[in-house]
Design an enzyme around this catalytic site. Structure first.
Site, PDB file in Angstrom:
ATOM      1  N   HIS A   1      51.832  37.890  71.197  1.00 25.89           N
ATOM      2  CA  HIS A   1      51.366  36.690  71.891  1.00 25.89           C
ATOM      3  C   HIS A   1      52.323  35.509  71.649  1.00 25.89           C
ATOM      4  O   HIS A   1      52.814  34.894  72.597  1.00 25.89           O
ATOM      5  CB  HIS A   1      49.953  36.357  71.396  1.00 25.89           C
ATOM      6  CG  HIS A   1      49.331  35.185  72.065  1.00 25.89           C
ATOM      7  ND1 HIS A   1      48.388  35.310  73.062  1.00 25.89           N
ATOM      8  CD2 HIS A   1      49.526  33.848  71.903  1.00 25.89           C
ATOM      9  CE1 HIS A   1      48.029  34.104  73.479  1.00 25.89           C
ATOM     10  NE2 HIS A   1      48.702  33.197  72.793  1.00 25.89           N
ATOM     11  N   GLU A   2      52.590  35.239  70.381  1.00 27.13           N
ATOM     12  CA  GLU A   2      53.445  34.081  70.062  1.00 27.13           C
ATOM     13  C   GLU A   2      54.871  34.284  70.583  1.00 27.13           C
ATOM     14  O   GLU A   2      55.523  33.329  70.995  1.00 27.13           O
ATOM     15  CB  GLU A   2      53.454  33.806  68.556  1.00 27.13           C
ATOM     16  CG  GLU A   2      52.074  33.498  67.956  1.00 27.13           C
ATOM     17  CD  GLU A   2      51.323  32.376  68.661  1.00 27.13           C
ATOM     18  OE1 GLU A   2      51.958  31.513  69.287  1.00 27.13           O
ATOM     19  OE2 GLU A   2      50.070  32.388  68.603  1.00 27.13           O
TER      20      GLU A   2
ATOM     21  N   HIS B   1      59.221  32.215  76.642  1.00 27.41           N
ATOM     22  CA  HIS B   1      59.057  31.237  77.717  1.00 27.41           C
ATOM     23  C   HIS B   1      59.846  29.959  77.377  1.00 27.41           C
ATOM     24  O   HIS B   1      60.634  29.460  78.179  1.00 27.41           O
ATOM     25  CB  HIS B   1      57.562  30.933  77.887  1.00 27.41           C
ATOM     26  CG  HIS B   1      57.214  30.225  79.157  1.00 27.41           C
ATOM     27  ND1 HIS B   1      55.922  30.041  79.584  1.00 27.41           N
ATOM     28  CD2 HIS B   1      57.991  29.631  80.098  1.00 27.41           C
ATOM     29  CE1 HIS B   1      55.916  29.370  80.725  1.00 27.41           C
ATOM     30  NE2 HIS B   1      57.160  29.117  81.062  1.00 27.41           N
TER      31      HIS B   1
END
Ligand SMILES: [Zn+2]
Length: 625
Positions: free
Chosen positions: A408-409, A415
């Site tokens: 997730h991180e 991004h």
């Protein structure tokens, strides 16, 4: 990024899970610690930047009253503000990461205080800029853009201010409106005090003879109890305890909804929804499309409920059965190296460049893994050190949750990394509406990979089951909340009265529809009508929760496209990663190959949900034989 002049203190950390364990930081090997020396080699270097900024900030004040004078003057002011913000973010990243290593070190906390003081000074000094830009006539701005090509770097920032022109009032009116901010948070305060402190916590005696108290925190634990009578007792007692106060809580929530409407109307919006979404320039139709499409796909939720009924082996499924996990937890163990290797394999569908960057994050110490004495709990990713690289803080505990938290991180980190690399600082920051897409795509691909490589049917069922629960609670439950929020606002905006009783009726109609009460998919017992009174988001936010649903829908749809279409879909997906804030969120999603105003994202997400259920049923049929 410039729009964040004012928000330096509530800086963009994306916090997730919570756990902590004592281990001395000095005992942790370097490879498991992030390398903050890449931001500043020493604290003295940080201090030098702080001194530089403290004097430079004052130069901003020289531009006061001059922004509309010439293209050059406007450009120079924005450039100075931009450069200062960039350095401020870098210094902030250093100070906050350093202090999060051990929250007990006073001299690091002092650095945070210096940062906050500088942030305040900066906000105050630059406060004249937006109102002044707003005063420059449109034709003049257009002319400025022609004269000074450098302004292009700030076009999103300027256009965003101009966009607000239609909703900005005279100086005197703005002053009156601003004075109401003093009381604007009242309903949320009242609810917070009531819900967290003064509301009597009901008690229930469980089947093992133990008497337990039901607070909002303990309720989420006890509603998952394996004994059916226990969880029925827990849910009915808990929600009925809100029912006693339905009219008080209803009047309080109605007050908040009326406040939303007063502010929206005064700013010349046609609804509170329009006012809320306008901040990120999201069309109202994104919201109505979500509700419409999720309603159209309720049969997929019904299928899930029927599957749950089958797996629990009950004659009729009740709402209180929803939180029992579909499958008992299977413990899987991972060292950090095994976790890294799993992710490098699982995220291969995102292409060579993506995997190479992950490897770089692992090798070059972007990540602080280990739980240590005094370290901040949970996990976050921050990409605010624009010229350096993103950093991740987490607390690794050798389980599957650690791997999925890292996945997730790393989504946030990728991004930020690609946005920072491809956009000028002024356009590198991305909107909340797209912020959880990359993180959730990673989690989805990890889950796919784990299912594919599961060693036993139990493991496979557990992975599929917990993934399904996520889709149920995030896509369907959050959209039902979004629908409730819209309905109560509409009532107020139509000038109709709304009481706690009305809210109960609106809420139970929505839940009945979503859970197929009439068709026997799930029995919604009468006390569920009080559930709205337990949800703090309705008071703390306005039209925010729908983004949990849209993020998961878009991410699931992107993952489907990537898996189905391969490289062409990956190439398009990079438009989000590399786009930062260079366009409005909806346009970035369109560029990446999905139209938020079309049925496609929801259809793809439902296709995925049905595939997961196919896989589960196949295993169950095999076991049943
Ligand atoms: Zn996140």
């Amino acid at each position: 990024m410039l729009k964040h002049f004012l928000t330096i203190t509530i800086f963009a950390f994306i916090a997730c899970n919570t756990f902590a364990q004592p281990l001395e930081r000095s005992k942790v090997e370097n490879q498991y610690k992030w390398n903050l020396a890449e931001i500043y080699p020493t604290t003295d270097a940080w201090k030098a930047d702080m001194d530089m900024m403290n004097s430079q900030v004052e130069k901003l004040a020289d531009f006061k009253g001059k922004l509309g004078e010439s293209a050059k003057s406007l450009y120079e002011a924005l450039k100075l503000g931009n450069d200062l913000t960039k350095t401020l973010y870098k210094a902030w990243t250093y100070a906050s990461n350093l202090s999060n290593e051990d929250l007990n070190i006073a001299k690091n906390q002092a650095m945070i205080q210096q940062m906050s003081a500088l942030g305040t000074k900066f906000s105050e000094t630059s406060a004249f800029m937006e109102p002044e830009i707003l005063q420059i006539p449109k034709e003049k701005i257009d002319q400025f853009f022609k004269e000074e090509p450098g302004l292009k770097e700030f076009d999103m920032y300027i256009n965003n201010i101009i966009r607000m022109r239609a909703h900005t009032l005279s100086a005197a009116e703005e002053k009156i409106l601003a004075s109401f901010n003093l009381i604007a948070g009242n309903q949320d305060d009242v609810y917070g005090i009531f819900n967290n402190a003064e509301k009597p916590a009901p008690k229930v005696t469980l089947s093992d003879g133990k008497e337990v108290e039901l607070t909002p925190a303990s309720y989420t634990r006890y509603r998952t109890l394996p004994n059916r009578e226990d969880r029925e007792k827990v849910m009915s007692t808990f929600f009925n305890s809100y029912g006693i106060f339905k009219n008080t809580l209803g009047a309080n929530l109605a007050g908040k909804v009326k406040k939303d409407w007063v502010f929206a109307k005064d700013r010349k919006y046609s609804s509170s929804l329009e006012a809320s979404l306008d901040r990120d320039n999201i069309p109202v139709s994104v919201y109505s499309t979500l509700i419409e499409q999720v309603n159209k796909n309720l049969p997929t939720l019904y299928r899930f409920l029927d599957l749950k009924k089958r797996m629990l082996g009950v004659d009729s499924l009740h709402y209180y059965d929803l939180y029992v996990p579909l499958v008992a937890k299977v413990d899987m163990s991972f060292t950090i190296e095994q976790g890294q290797k799993t992710l490098l394999n699982a995220l291969k569908p995102l292409g060579k460049e993506y995997v190479a960057t992950l490897q770089k994050a692992f090798n070059d110490r972007w990540i602080d893994y280990m739980p240590t004495v005094g370290k901040r709990s949970g996990a976050y990713s921050t990409g605010a050190a624009y010229d350096v690289h993103p950093y991740i803080l987490m607390n690794w505990t050798d389980d599957y949750e650690s791997v999925s938290t890292l996945a997730h991180e790393l989504g946030h980190t990728m991004h930020s990394y690609f946005s920072n690399k491809n956009q000028p600082f002024s356009k590198s920051d991305y909107a909340t509406f797209v912020a959880e897409i990359a993180s959730t795509v990673n989690e989805t691909l990890l889950n796919d990979y784990m299912v594919k490589n599961a060693k036993t049917d139990e493991e496979k069922l557990y992975l599929l089951g917990s993934y399904l629960d996520l889709l149920r609670t995030t896509i369907f439950r959050q959209t039902s909340f979004a629908e409730f929020e819209l309905d109560i606002h509409k009532k107020v905006e139509e000038g109709k009265p709304i009481t706690g009783d009305d809210m109960c009726k609106i809420y139970s109609d929505i839940v009945d529809k979503y859970y197929g009460n009439e068709d026997g998919h799930c029995v919604v017992d009468p006390y569920i009508q009080y559930e709205w009174a337990y949800i703090p988001h309705f008071l703390g936010y306005t039209y925010y929760v729908f983004q949990y649903s849209t993020s998961l829908i878009y991410a699931t749809a992107f993952a489907e496209k990537i898996v189905n279409e391969g490289q062409p879909a990956v190439d398009k997906y990079y438009n989000i990663l590399k786009g930062g804030g260079s366009k409005y969120a909806v346009d970035l999603i369109k560029d990446a190959g999905l139209d938020p105003l079309s049925p496609e994202p929801t259809e793809l997400a439902m296709q995925k949900m049905n595939k997961v259920m196919d896989q589960m049923e196949e295993i169950l049929n095999k076991i049943d034989k």
